[in-house]
Design a protein around this motif. Sequence first.
Motif, PDB file in Angstrom:
ATOM      1  N   PHE A 184       0.845  -1.194   0.000  1.00 58.74           N
ATOM      2  CA  PHE A 184       0.000   0.000   0.000  1.00 58.74           C
ATOM      3  C   PHE A 184       0.877   1.240   0.000  1.00 58.74           C
ATOM      4  O   PHE A 184       1.912   1.270   0.674  1.00 58.74           O
ATOM      5  CB  PHE A 184      -0.909   0.021   1.232  1.00 58.74           C
ATOM      6  N   LYS A 185       0.467   2.252  -0.732  1.00 55.07           N
ATOM      7  CA  LYS A 185       1.217   3.512  -0.742  1.00 55.07           C
ATOM      8  C   LYS A 185       1.249   4.112   0.657  1.00 55.07           C
ATOM      9  O   LYS A 185       0.243   4.097   1.379  1.00 55.07           O
ATOM     10  CB  LYS A 185       0.580   4.509  -1.710  1.00 55.07           C
ATOM     11  N   GLU A 186       2.407   4.644   1.022  1.00 52.10           N
ATOM     12  CA  GLU A 186       2.539   5.278   2.334  1.00 52.10           C
ATOM     13  C   GLU A 186       1.597   6.476   2.438  1.00 52.10           C
ATOM     14  O   GLU A 186       1.373   7.205   1.472  1.00 52.10           O
ATOM     15  CB  GLU A 186       3.980   5.760   2.546  1.00 52.10           C
ATOM     16  N   GLY A 187       1.036   6.638   3.649  1.00 56.08           N
ATOM     17  CA  GLY A 187       0.173   7.779   3.901  1.00 56.08           C
ATOM     18  C   GLY A 187      -1.230   7.660   3.341  1.00 56.08           C
ATOM     19  O   GLY A 187      -1.994   8.628   3.346  1.00 56.08           O
ATOM     20  N   ASN A 208      -3.491   5.179   4.372  1.00 57.90           N
ATOM     21  CA  ASN A 208      -4.378   4.453   5.292  1.00 57.90           C
ATOM     22  C   ASN A 208      -4.583   2.993   4.888  1.00 57.90           C
ATOM     23  O   ASN A 208      -5.659   2.436   5.050  1.00 57.90           O
ATOM     24  CB  ASN A 208      -5.734   5.155   5.407  1.00 57.90           C
ATOM     25  N   GLY A 209      -3.526   2.371   4.361  1.00 63.65           N
ATOM     26  CA  GLY A 209      -3.587   0.950   4.060  1.00 63.65           C
ATOM     27  C   GLY A 209      -4.701   0.601   3.095  1.00 63.65           C
ATOM     28  O   GLY A 209      -4.915   1.265   2.074  1.00 63.65           O
ATOM     29  N   PHE A 210      -5.465  -0.435   3.432  1.00 61.45           N
ATOM     30  CA  PHE A 210      -6.516  -0.936   2.561  1.00 61.45           C
ATOM     31  C   PHE A 210      -7.620   0.093   2.357  1.00 61.45           C
ATOM     32  O   PHE A 210      -8.305   0.074   1.343  1.00 61.45           O
ATOM     33  CB  PHE A 210      -7.103  -2.228   3.164  1.00 61.45           C
ATOM     34  N   GLY A 211      -7.803   0.986   3.301  1.00 63.51           N
ATOM     35  CA  GLY A 211      -8.955   1.886   3.272  1.00 63.51           C
ATOM     36  C   GLY A 211      -8.673   3.267   2.754  1.00 63.51           C
ATOM     37  O   GLY A 211      -9.377   4.211   3.102  1.00 63.51           O
ATOM     38  N   SER A 212      -7.653   3.438   1.913  1.00 62.25           N
ATOM     39  CA  SER A 212      -7.329   4.757   1.394  1.00 62.25           C
ATOM     40  C   SER A 212      -8.562   5.433   0.806  1.00 62.25           C
ATOM     41  O   SER A 212      -9.353   4.822   0.111  1.00 62.25           O
ATOM     42  CB  SER A 212      -6.255   4.641   0.307  1.00 62.25           C
ATOM     43  N   SER A 213      -8.712   6.718   1.112  1.00 57.29           N
ATOM     44  CA  SER A 213      -9.868   7.446   0.575  1.00 57.29           C
ATOM     45  C   SER A 213      -9.437   8.738  -0.114  1.00 57.29           C
ATOM     46  O   SER A 213     -10.261   9.581  -0.430  1.00 57.29           O
ATOM     47  CB  SER A 213     -10.846   7.780   1.705  1.00 57.29           C
ATOM     48  N   ARG A 214      -8.133   8.891  -0.365  1.00 54.30           N
ATOM     49  CA  ARG A 214      -7.665  10.139  -0.962  1.00 54.30           C
ATOM     50  C   ARG A 214      -8.312  10.422  -2.308  1.00 54.30           C
ATOM     51  O   ARG A 214      -8.663  11.552  -2.630  1.00 54.30           O
ATOM     52  CB  ARG A 214      -6.143  10.095  -1.138  1.00 54.30           C
ATOM     53  N   SER A 215      -8.461   9.378  -3.120  1.00 54.55           N
ATOM     54  CA  SER A 215      -9.005   9.574  -4.458  1.00 54.55           C
ATOM     55  C   SER A 215     -10.465   9.152  -4.556  1.00 54.55           C
ATOM     56  O   SER A 215     -11.086   9.319  -5.593  1.00 54.55           O
ATOM     57  CB  SER A 215      -8.187   8.752  -5.468  1.00 54.55           C
ATOM     58  N   GLY A 216     -11.005   8.582  -3.462  1.00 56.06           N
ATOM     59  CA  GLY A 216     -12.333   8.000  -3.525  1.00 56.06           C
ATOM     60  C   GLY A 216     -12.327   6.592  -4.070  1.00 56.06           C
ATOM     61  O   GLY A 216     -13.352   5.922  -4.083  1.00 56.06           O
ATOM     62  N   HIS A 217     -11.170   6.127  -4.525  1.00 59.42           N
ATOM     63  CA  HIS A 217     -11.003   4.778  -5.067  1.00 59.42           C
ATOM     64  C   HIS A 217      -9.828   4.128  -4.349  1.00 59.42           C
ATOM     65  O   HIS A 217      -8.685   4.251  -4.782  1.00 59.42           O
ATOM     66  CB  HIS A 217     -10.755   4.818  -6.570  1.00 59.42           C
TER      67      HIS A 217
END
Length: 264
Positions: A162-165, A167-176
């Motif tokens: 997972f990309k750093e920063g 939030n692991g599996f739950g990344s919401s930066r892009s909405g995807h």
Amino acid sequence: LAPADGYIVAIQHRVKNIGDPKAPKGDPDQYRVMFEHSGTFWTYIDLVDRLDSSVLAAVGGSVPGGPTVLLRHPVKAGQVIGVMGGSHGLDFGVVNSEVTLGGFVVPSHYDPEPWKIHTVDPFDYFDDPLKTRLMALNPRKTPPYGGKIDYDIRGRLIGNWFKEGHNGFGSSRSGHPWKAHLAIVPHHIDPSMIIISIGDFGGQVGQFGVKGNAPDPASVSESTGPVKYGLTMIMRPSSAAPFDHSPDEELGVLLVEVLANDKL
């Protein structure tokens, strides 16, 4: 059908398509139904197209789109829950909180969906004759027959990244969330094949085979240095044929190096 006696404890009504951009156009109208069978054991059925009237009655006649609706509606094994059809398949899972998968180097990466690290092989819990009938239809012939999701080995390339920063599996930066995901693992049907799944490959989700099917990501470590993988198209000429990849056509190249402290 309800897979066992228990309670429906949650229903999500999905009315917005936030999935694969390659998915059919138009918003879905699908339900995810969660069953509790004991204090430590749950199942879920997703991609249900229409709920049975008995289930709808338990939630006042309808389930609004969006947030998950919580309830406690008793069901019996084999009871009709809803119907599904069209071109999509069934999403079915079994969750046992008494089992914690050991192949995740950083379990906290999955906190946004905490059941992930307790997801178990459904085939271990079916009784005969249903188990035998299902196994005959199962395209995967290698145990565990329900597949495996926890391939991580500390210090090796294999597994989920997972990309750093983000939030692991739950990344919401892009909405995807999957745009921040990378998996280098055995194929889910034919585990002799290496699969590289990239959440953002030129703006699209991409799953690829590996030219030459080597090197084994379980053997790639910090001492290996940079490694080149040629990305190939995964092919399956017919439902009866094994999965294969196009050995002559490279769709791209992945250059990767394992670093210290669980970094890539």
